[in-house]
Design a protein around this motif. Sequence first.
Motif, PDB file in Angstrom:
ATOM      1  N   HIS A 121       0.844  -1.372   0.102  1.00  0.00           N
ATOM      2  CA  HIS A 121      -0.341   0.375   0.419  1.00  0.00           C
ATOM      3  C   HIS A 121       1.169   1.181  -0.044  1.00  0.00           C
ATOM      4  O   HIS A 121       2.178   1.119  -0.057  1.00  0.00           O
ATOM      5  N   ASN A 122       0.252   2.655  -0.367  1.00  0.00           N
ATOM      6  CA  ASN A 122       1.286   3.400   0.424  1.00  0.00           C
ATOM      7  C   ASN A 122       2.268   4.382  -0.976  1.00  0.00           C
ATOM      8  O   ASN A 122       3.173   4.447  -0.816  1.00  0.00           O
ATOM      9  N   TYR A 124       3.880   4.753  -4.352  1.00  0.00           N
ATOM     10  CA  TYR A 124       3.610   6.047  -5.176  1.00  0.00           C
ATOM     11  C   TYR A 124       4.949   6.494  -6.162  1.00  0.00           C
ATOM     12  O   TYR A 124       5.755   5.314  -5.802  1.00  0.00           O
ATOM     13  N   ASP A 140      -0.554   8.637  -6.972  1.00  0.00           N
ATOM     14  CA  ASP A 140      -0.437   7.778  -6.285  1.00  0.00           C
ATOM     15  C   ASP A 140      -1.495   6.335  -6.417  1.00  0.00           C
ATOM     16  O   ASP A 140      -2.107   6.479  -7.424  1.00  0.00           O
TER      17      ASP A 140
END
Length: 184
Positions: A121-122, A124, A140
């Motif tokens: 996750h997260n 970018y 993102d």
Amino acid sequence: MAIVLEKGQRIGIGLQKVGVGLGWDPNAGGGEDFDLDASTFMLGENHKLPRDEFFVFYNNLKSPDGAVESMGDDRTGGSSDGDDETLNVDLSKVDPKITEIIFTATIYKAAERKQNFGQVHNSYIRIYNAVNNEEIARYDLDEDFSIETAVEFGRLYRCGSEWKFEALGLGNKGGMQALVDKYS
């Protein structure tokens, strides 16, 4: 202030020296450590590598024209202090036969470790001025890539005499080898 991009959005860069930072956090309790690897594919008009050396990754840290350089492999990810892996790009040095530079991330030993981007996750990609570190744009990755082990985050491409950036967000379940096959 940086532009927050959506998938498919394009912007002009207007700089010669840019940094490209990629970041991610593995989900808690995912078993073995995640080792994501940032890579670039420098492509010609036919959307293929003109030579293998234009594929910049952990075993080839610099393009033959000196335009793209990887700053190394972060084997754990989840850096709390910013980007997990960084690539420096000097657009003034890009070989004239190169028309686009694809930025990817793949999961090392994904099949063996039973890992995929759905467990990350997260994620970018950000583009920043390499001279003063000012962030220009950020994308993102918010898709759920539950079976994919490789992601094409974005690309720099020639548009006339200037360079532009496009947020891609394309997943692939074949890992790095699938990307190598696609662009070789």
